[in-house]
Design a protein around this motif. Structure first.
Motif, PDB file in Angstrom:
ATOM      1  N   LYS A  86       7.588  88.133  48.692  1.00  0.00           N
ATOM      2  CA  LYS A  86       7.196  89.137  50.001  1.00  0.00           C
ATOM      3  C   LYS A  86       7.621  90.047  49.732  1.00  0.00           C
ATOM      4  O   LYS A  86       6.774  91.038  50.975  1.00  0.00           O
ATOM      5  CB  LYS A  86       7.741  87.675  50.989  1.00  0.00           C
ATOM      6  CG  LYS A  86       7.065  86.251  51.108  1.00  0.00           C
ATOM      7  CD  LYS A  86       7.057  85.515  52.275  1.00  0.00           C
ATOM      8  CE  LYS A  86       7.381  84.178  52.021  1.00  0.00           C
ATOM      9  NZ  LYS A  86       7.703  83.480  53.287  1.00  0.00           N
ATOM     10  N   ILE A  87       9.284  90.503  50.012  1.00  0.00           N
ATOM     11  CA  ILE A  87       8.959  91.737  49.971  1.00  0.00           C
ATOM     12  C   ILE A  87       8.639  92.963  48.718  1.00  0.00           C
ATOM     13  O   ILE A  87       8.309  93.680  48.953  1.00  0.00           O
ATOM     14  CB  ILE A  87      11.289  91.950  50.137  1.00  0.00           C
ATOM     15  CG1 ILE A  87      11.151  90.823  51.193  1.00  0.00           C
ATOM     16  CG2 ILE A  87      11.401  92.840  50.091  1.00  0.00           C
ATOM     17  CD1 ILE A  87      12.866  90.594  51.842  1.00  0.00           C
ATOM     18  N   LYS A  88       8.689  92.196  47.802  1.00  0.00           N
ATOM     19  CA  LYS A  88       8.681  92.859  46.670  1.00  0.00           C
ATOM     20  C   LYS A  88       7.018  94.139  47.075  1.00  0.00           C
ATOM     21  O   LYS A  88       6.442  94.662  45.937  1.00  0.00           O
ATOM     22  CB  LYS A  88       9.089  92.638  45.322  1.00  0.00           C
ATOM     23  CG  LYS A  88      10.279  92.247  45.020  1.00  0.00           C
ATOM     24  CD  LYS A  88      10.503  91.758  43.370  1.00  0.00           C
ATOM     25  CE  LYS A  88      12.096  91.961  43.131  1.00  0.00           C
ATOM     26  NZ  LYS A  88      12.326  91.529  41.835  1.00  0.00           N
ATOM     27  N   THR A  89       6.288  92.405  47.460  1.00  0.00           N
ATOM     28  CA  THR A  89       4.392  93.027  46.755  1.00  0.00           C
ATOM     29  C   THR A  89       4.384  93.467  48.290  1.00  0.00           C
ATOM     30  O   THR A  89       2.766  93.974  47.711  1.00  0.00           O
ATOM     31  CB  THR A  89       3.548  91.382  46.488  1.00  0.00           C
ATOM     32  OG1 THR A  89       4.400  90.500  47.707  1.00  0.00           O
ATOM     33  CG2 THR A  89       4.349  91.203  45.367  1.00  0.00           C
ATOM     34  N   ALA A  90       4.233  93.042  48.588  1.00  0.00           N
ATOM     35  CA  ALA A  90       4.530  93.931  50.491  1.00  0.00           C
ATOM     36  C   ALA A  90       4.494  95.637  50.451  1.00  0.00           C
ATOM     37  O   ALA A  90       4.907  95.861  49.606  1.00  0.00           O
ATOM     38  CB  ALA A  90       5.169  93.572  51.879  1.00  0.00           C
ATOM     39  N   PRO A  91       2.750  96.095  51.021  1.00  0.00           N
ATOM     40  CA  PRO A  91       2.925  98.004  51.006  1.00  0.00           C
ATOM     41  C   PRO A  91       3.854  98.439  51.631  1.00  0.00           C
ATOM     42  O   PRO A  91       4.675  99.337  51.289  1.00  0.00           O
ATOM     43  CB  PRO A  91       1.584  97.912  51.401  1.00  0.00           C
ATOM     44  CG  PRO A  91       0.689  96.394  51.644  1.00  0.00           C
ATOM     45  CD  PRO A  91       1.557  95.511  51.680  1.00  0.00           C
ATOM     46  N   VAL A  92       4.656  97.435  52.983  1.00  0.00           N
ATOM     47  CA  VAL A  92       5.443  98.112  53.222  1.00  0.00           C
ATOM     48  C   VAL A  92       6.219  96.991  54.000  1.00  0.00           C
ATOM     49  O   VAL A  92       5.823  95.952  54.752  1.00  0.00           O
ATOM     50  CB  VAL A  92       4.983  99.251  54.293  1.00  0.00           C
ATOM     51  CG1 VAL A  92       4.338  98.992  55.534  1.00  0.00           C
ATOM     52  CG2 VAL A  92       6.902  99.740  54.909  1.00  0.00           C
TER      53      VAL A  92
END
Length: 202
Positions: free
Chosen positions: A82-88
């Motif tokens: 979730k963190i790696k693929t989120a824009p920010v």
């Protein structure tokens, strides 16, 4: 003079966007969140009320892939992607010594003196009011057409050490991914209680 009261309210569509239809997302479309949008979120968030205008939240916006990968190292397995693929992903933290800023943030009186010598009280106030600011942040992001994915499954001590290393009086509290949510990644909405379940009017 007759007191004038506000009787206008947001449209049903706006309320749907911010509350009724908004969801906490687990996955994201490949569409960037710009620095301009980040600034827009903050400019709205900062207007939300805090006790004595203490504004204790300290934010780190992890926008680069490098910073998100670093943050993901301190997350539970379920949250890493979730963190790696989120824009920010924004780290919502707080400043234990927020009171040092009160002479200009709350100039009406000597508010700084209210908190001096009471570090435990400052921690409680900072945690409570920065949590409020984090909620304002999510409302602001949704109002601007973005989606949110708040998370607490992270190692806050390690995040504090890594991302607030130059600010030893700051503490990380939780993180929130922001972007354009992929509806394929969410569950059916969990139940919400009726008013009578957890409320009373005395």
């Amino acid at each position: 003079m007759t007191q004038q009261f506000h009787d206008n309210h947001l449209s049903a569509n706006a309320l749907d966007q911010i509350f009724r239809e908004a969801r906490s997302y687990n996955g994201w479309h490949d569409k960037a969140v710009t620095e301009e949008q980040i600034h827009q979120i903050y400019e709205l968030m900062k207007m939300g009320p805090t006790s004595a205008n203490m504004q204790p939240a300290r934010l780190v916006w992890c926008k680069s892939q490098e910073s998100r990968d670093q943050l993901a190292e301190f997350a539970s397995d379920a949250n890493k992607k979730k963190i790696k693929t989120a824009p920010v992903v924004v780290i919502i933290g707080y400043d234990i010594d927020f009171h040092e800023e009160l002479p200009w943030l709350f100039p009406h009186t000597d508010a700084k003196s209210w908190f001096e010598g009471d570090e435990e009280g400052r921690k409680q106030g900072a945690a409570r009011n920065s949590a409020l600011q984090g909620a304002y942040l999510m409302i602001a992001a949704r109002a601007l057409g973005l989606d949110c994915g708040p998370m607490s499954g992270v190692d806050l001590d390690k995040i504090t050490d890594q991302f607030f290393a130059d600010q030893p009086r700051h503490r990380a509290d939780w993180v929130c991914a922001i972007g354009y949510g992929d509806k394929e990644t969410i569950f059916d909405r969990s139940p919400r209680p009726d008013f009578g379940k957890f409320n009373r009017i005395d």
